[in-house]
Motif scaffolding. Sequence first.
Motif, PDB file in Angstrom:
ATOM      1  N   HIS A  13       0.615  -1.114   0.045  1.00  0.00           N
ATOM      2  CA  HIS A  13       0.004  -0.041   0.085  1.00  0.00           C
ATOM      3  C   HIS A  13       0.737   1.225  -0.009  1.00  0.00           C
ATOM      4  O   HIS A  13       2.012   1.227   0.605  1.00  0.00           O
ATOM      5  CB  HIS A  13      -0.918  -0.078   1.345  1.00  0.00           C
ATOM      6  N   ASP A  18      -2.732   0.598  -3.900  1.00  0.00           N
ATOM      7  CA  ASP A  18      -2.021  -0.584  -4.001  1.00  0.00           C
ATOM      8  C   ASP A  18      -1.156  -0.345  -5.204  1.00  0.00           C
ATOM      9  O   ASP A  18      -1.539   0.063  -6.428  1.00  0.00           O
ATOM     10  CB  ASP A  18      -2.691  -1.950  -4.482  1.00  0.00           C
ATOM     11  N   LYS A 217      -3.246   3.147   7.679  1.00  0.00           N
ATOM     12  CA  LYS A 217      -2.804   1.773   7.046  1.00  0.00           C
ATOM     13  C   LYS A 217      -1.870   1.233   7.965  1.00  0.00           C
ATOM     14  O   LYS A 217      -1.381  -0.129   7.751  1.00  0.00           O
ATOM     15  CB  LYS A 217      -2.193   1.826   5.759  1.00  0.00           C
TER      16      LYS A 217
END
Length: 254
Positions: A13, A18, A217
Amino acid sequence: MSETNPNPADTTHFGYRDVPVAEKEKLVGKVFTSVASKYDLMNDAMSFGVHRLWKRWFAATSGVRAGDAVLDLAGGTGDIAALLLPMVGASGRVVLGDINAAMLREGRDRLLNEGRVRGLAYAQVNAQALPFPDASFDAVTIAFGLRNVTDKDAALREMQRVLRVGGRALILEFSAVRDPLLKKLYDFHSFQVLPRLGSLIAGDAESYQYLAESIRKHPDQATLKAMMETAGFARVDVRNLTGGIVAIHRGYKI
């Protein structure tokens, strides 16, 4: 002929996107090269100056002592190195390491201007493959940098490798907010206010959008603790600051 979809194992990520593993380092480097000259000013604006208190607490509770050798990874503009230098004293040393040349240059220039020379060295290094022998340091610190590393597990293993027995890794990083109301306010600030500040102060909203996404993330407190244990650290503990907006993880090499 249809395109072959990339193997998920070959991607990672970059914020909420992505991207191929091989590209993340370049993309992160572009972000920090862009924001280097305004990094300290933006940190003050985006945290209302609280990042300075977090860093002071991080250093004050690090256990670093006179004579210690400390590696400060993702050392950026030198905030942590400046706090640690008086603690290691004349007989110790601090190596300020960063993968990004622009950030490292900002830190070096700042510390030189402040007259901080003795006991301080600089190294442009990748946290995933440190160019130091085994058992080189009494402590390894990384503040607000681990979330930008492509292979965090590799970086943690390298931190453990270069530590002496009894040495400790100290990680200060944004984490998972615990209180639902605080989380709502924090999300609004991150995704509505922060990019606008980035555009106004640094002329770069996109980079600060990435920084906000990278926080979400990053592994939460329990996940990062488990990752440190898998990397070989013992007695790993976690201390939340400001309701879990940031957390300090500490682990020892035994």
